[in-house]
Structures are given as C-alpha cells and as structure tokens.
Motif scaffolding. Structure first.
Motif, PDB file in Angstrom:
ATOM      1  N   GLU A 170      18.327  44.574  42.550  1.00 46.32           N
ATOM      2  CA  GLU A 170      18.205  43.239  41.943  1.00 46.32           C
ATOM      3  C   GLU A 170      16.765  42.923  41.557  1.00 46.32           C
ATOM      4  O   GLU A 170      16.518  42.188  40.588  1.00 46.32           O
ATOM      5  CB  GLU A 170      18.744  42.190  42.920  1.00 46.32           C
ATOM      6  N   TYR A 188      28.694  47.758  48.549  1.00 49.00           N
ATOM      7  CA  TYR A 188      27.432  47.870  47.812  1.00 49.00           C
ATOM      8  C   TYR A 188      27.217  46.682  46.873  1.00 49.00           C
ATOM      9  O   TYR A 188      26.106  46.180  46.762  1.00 49.00           O
ATOM     10  CB  TYR A 188      27.384  49.202  47.055  1.00 49.00           C
ATOM     11  N   SER A 189      28.256  46.228  46.220  1.00 51.75           N
ATOM     12  CA  SER A 189      28.192  45.037  45.359  1.00 51.75           C
ATOM     13  C   SER A 189      26.974  45.058  44.442  1.00 51.75           C
ATOM     14  O   SER A 189      26.251  44.062  44.311  1.00 51.75           O
ATOM     15  CB  SER A 189      28.167  43.767  46.220  1.00 51.75           C
ATOM     16  N   LEU A 190      26.749  46.195  43.793  1.00 50.26           N
ATOM     17  CA  LEU A 190      25.594  46.326  42.906  1.00 50.26           C
ATOM     18  C   LEU A 190      25.920  45.769  41.525  1.00 50.26           C
ATOM     19  O   LEU A 190      27.095  45.646  41.152  1.00 50.26           O
ATOM     20  CB  LEU A 190      25.184  47.795  42.806  1.00 50.26           C
ATOM     21  N   ARG A 250      20.659  47.025  47.585  1.00 50.56           N
ATOM     22  CA  ARG A 250      21.075  45.955  46.679  1.00 50.56           C
ATOM     23  C   ARG A 250      19.893  45.046  46.332  1.00 50.56           C
ATOM     24  O   ARG A 250      19.691  44.691  45.161  1.00 50.56           O
ATOM     25  CB  ARG A 250      22.201  45.136  47.324  1.00 50.56           C
ATOM     26  N   SER A 270      23.079  49.847  52.269  1.00 45.33           N
ATOM     27  CA  SER A 270      23.548  49.060  51.128  1.00 45.33           C
ATOM     28  C   SER A 270      22.750  47.772  50.896  1.00 45.33           C
ATOM     29  O   SER A 270      22.416  47.450  49.749  1.00 45.33           O
ATOM     30  CB  SER A 270      25.031  48.722  51.294  1.00 45.33           C
TER      31      SER A 270
END
Length: 325
Positions: free
Chosen positions: A230, A268-270, A226, A222
């Motif tokens: 970004e 994951y905080s994508l 990520r 992850s």
C-alpha cells in the motif's frame, strides 16, 4: 487430681524414654522421577548455536556408538555439516558433507525410498548445500555451480521430491543469482490480475513474493507485506506474488485453486493490481523450498536481493528503496 497429674507425667516420661531407645520410623522419601535423556539432535543444535562444533561432533560420535546410524544420527550429521559451515571450518564441512551424501544415497535407491526415509532426504539436501558452500568458500564458485547443476539433474532423474530439488536451486541462487537477470516466470494459471512478464516490467522496480496458501510463515508475513504494498504501489513499484500447485493429482487442481484464491483474498487482501501467477517451474527455479521467498529486481530486471526468508516491514522498505533509485 494430684494422682491424675502424676500418672500423666509418668506416661510422658515413658514416651520420651521410648523415643530415645527406639529408632523412629524413617519418613518415606519421595520416589525420584527419572528424567528423560537429552535428545541428541537437540543437543547438537544447541552446541552449534553456541559455535561449539567439536562438542556437536562428539555428541554425534557418542550417539553412533550407543544407537548406531539411525534416523537421529542422519539428522545429527546434517546439522554437524551445517555447523561446520556456519563456523567456517570448511575442511570439516566438506568431510561431513561427503560422508552425509554417501550415507544418504545408500538409503535412497528408488522414488519410494525418498518417501520412506525423510531423515536421509534431509541429510542429502544438507550435504549437497554444504559441499557447494565449501567449494564457493575456497574460491571455486564455478565448480560449486556445476556441482549444484549436476546434483539437480541427478535428483530429477531419481524423481526426488520437489522440496529437495528446490533446496538445491535455493543454494545455487544464494551463490549466484544476485547481479544476474531475473529468470522469467511462465504462468500456468493465476489468481488476481493477469500476470505481466518480467520483460514487460523493465524500467520499474519489482518485488517478487513467493508463497504457499498453507504456509504459516507466509501468512504471518501478510500484514507487513500488505502495508508495504500500500505504501510503495502508488510510487510505481510492481509487486508479483508467484505460487504453485502443491498437490500431485491434477484432478484436484480446481479445489486447490479455490484454496489459493480464498487465502489470497482473505489473508493477504492485496490491491487488485497485484497478480499471483501459478508456476511450478518458476517456484523451482527460484528455489522456493522454504517459503516465503523475496526477490528484488532493479529497473533493468536484475536481481539485487535474493532472500529465502521472512522479512520485517523495515527490511522490505530498505530493499525497495535500493531498487527504486
């Protein structure tokens, strides 16, 4: 005083004489701790990792003579077949694969057998994969594809487990997906943004990341993923992250989707632009038996790299640069 000294000297001499004539009691030796016999499957894998196929075959032969064709024998045969493929001994690979498939199918007659005989399931999958590799290595690529497609139909008819069927598709993809148009992804559901069709993404480089919310390898992927997203999302690269429902009970889908959403947000905080379509058919077609799996599509929607593995941030960047040209 002199008398006392003489008495003490006499006792000392007597003790010394006794020590010379009377054997000393032996010091008790420490009881040796019996060591566990080496695990034959582990030893087979060690030999294969060293490129020593003959020794691996010998260990398997010894195991059969000592313990018969038990579960470890089935696993050992699977690894010997794989080892033959890894060392490029294609005759041995084909022979071991044929023997393994026959032995596995003897134990896999019903759907219940697939649940009760995991070693046989593993051996069957390995045997099918290795036989296809042997055919492709001998210049019979079309025959290898037909063999895998027939195997897939047979496994579906037998109601074999998803992971076994996906392994067959994975091998097919490793042999013949790169350079082909990417198979479509029809979403049954999704988390994150509304998933676009792959056809609608033509003209843009696309990275597919196949994952499962409970997959440890996926979670460890992850952070580099990520950072990669970004970096390249602002440059026009599209990221899509398909997954599937792994539970068989449809009544529990809402609970499973909640777990998917939780992992998607917390682990994951994508960026919001990245969609996670939920599609059993897509996960099967892309051969996602061992997640994570990465697929890189060029601007024409053609697969340029199929990688059913984890990837470093550097390797991700390298593949994205290729499809971005």
């Amino acid at each position: 005083m002199r008398v006392m000294r003489l008495l003490a000297l006499g006792l000392l001499l007597a003790s010394a004489a006794a020590a010379q004539t009377t054997p000393a009691a032996p010091t008790p030796a420490a009881t040796p701790v019996p060591s566990s016999p080496p695990d034959d499957v582990r030893m087979i894998r060690y030999k294969i990792s060293a490129g020593d196929l003959p020794s691996a075959e010998s260990i398997l032969e010894y195991h059969e003579a000592e313990k018969g064709r038990d579960g470890d024998y089935l696993l050992g045969l699977a690894w010997v077949a794989r080892g033959a493929a890894l060392t490029g001994d294609w005759k041995a690979a084909s022979d071991h694969a044929a023997a393994g498939k026959a032995l596995a199918l003897e134990r896999l007659k019903t759907p219940a057998d697939y649940d009760a005989n995991r070693e046989a399931v593993y051996l069957l999958g390995a045997s099918i994969e290795v036989e296809a590799q042997a055919l492709a290595a001998s210049g019979k690529k079309a025959e290898a594809i037909r063999f895998l497609e027939e195997s897939s139909r047979e496994l579906e008819k037998a109601q074999a487990p998803y992971n076994l069927r996906a392994r067959v598709w994975k091998r097919r993809n490793l042999i013949d997906l790169e350079g082909r148009p990417a198979p479509s992804i029809a979403a049954e559901d999704h988390v994150g943004a509304e998933p676009p069709s792959l056809a609608a993404l033509k003209g843009k480089p696309v990275v597919l990341f196949f994952w499962w919310e409970a997959c440890g390898d996926c979670r460890m992927q992850s952070a580099p993923l990520r950072r990669t997203v970004e970096k390249y999302l602002p440059k026009g690269v599209v990221f899509v992250a398909p997954t599937r429902y792994y539970g068989t009970d449809r009544a529990e889908r809402a609970e499973e989707k909640g777990k998917i959403e939780k992992a998607w947000k917390e682990i994951y905080s994508l960026p919001a632009a990245v969609s996670a379509p939920i599609s059993d058919a897509a996960m099967l077609r892309y051969g996602v038996s061992a997640t994570p799996t990465f697929v890189f599509l060029d601007r024409q929607g053609v697969v340029r790299k199929y990688s059913p593995t984890r990837m470093t941030e550097a390797r991700l960047a390298e593949e994205i640069e290729k499809i971005s040209r």
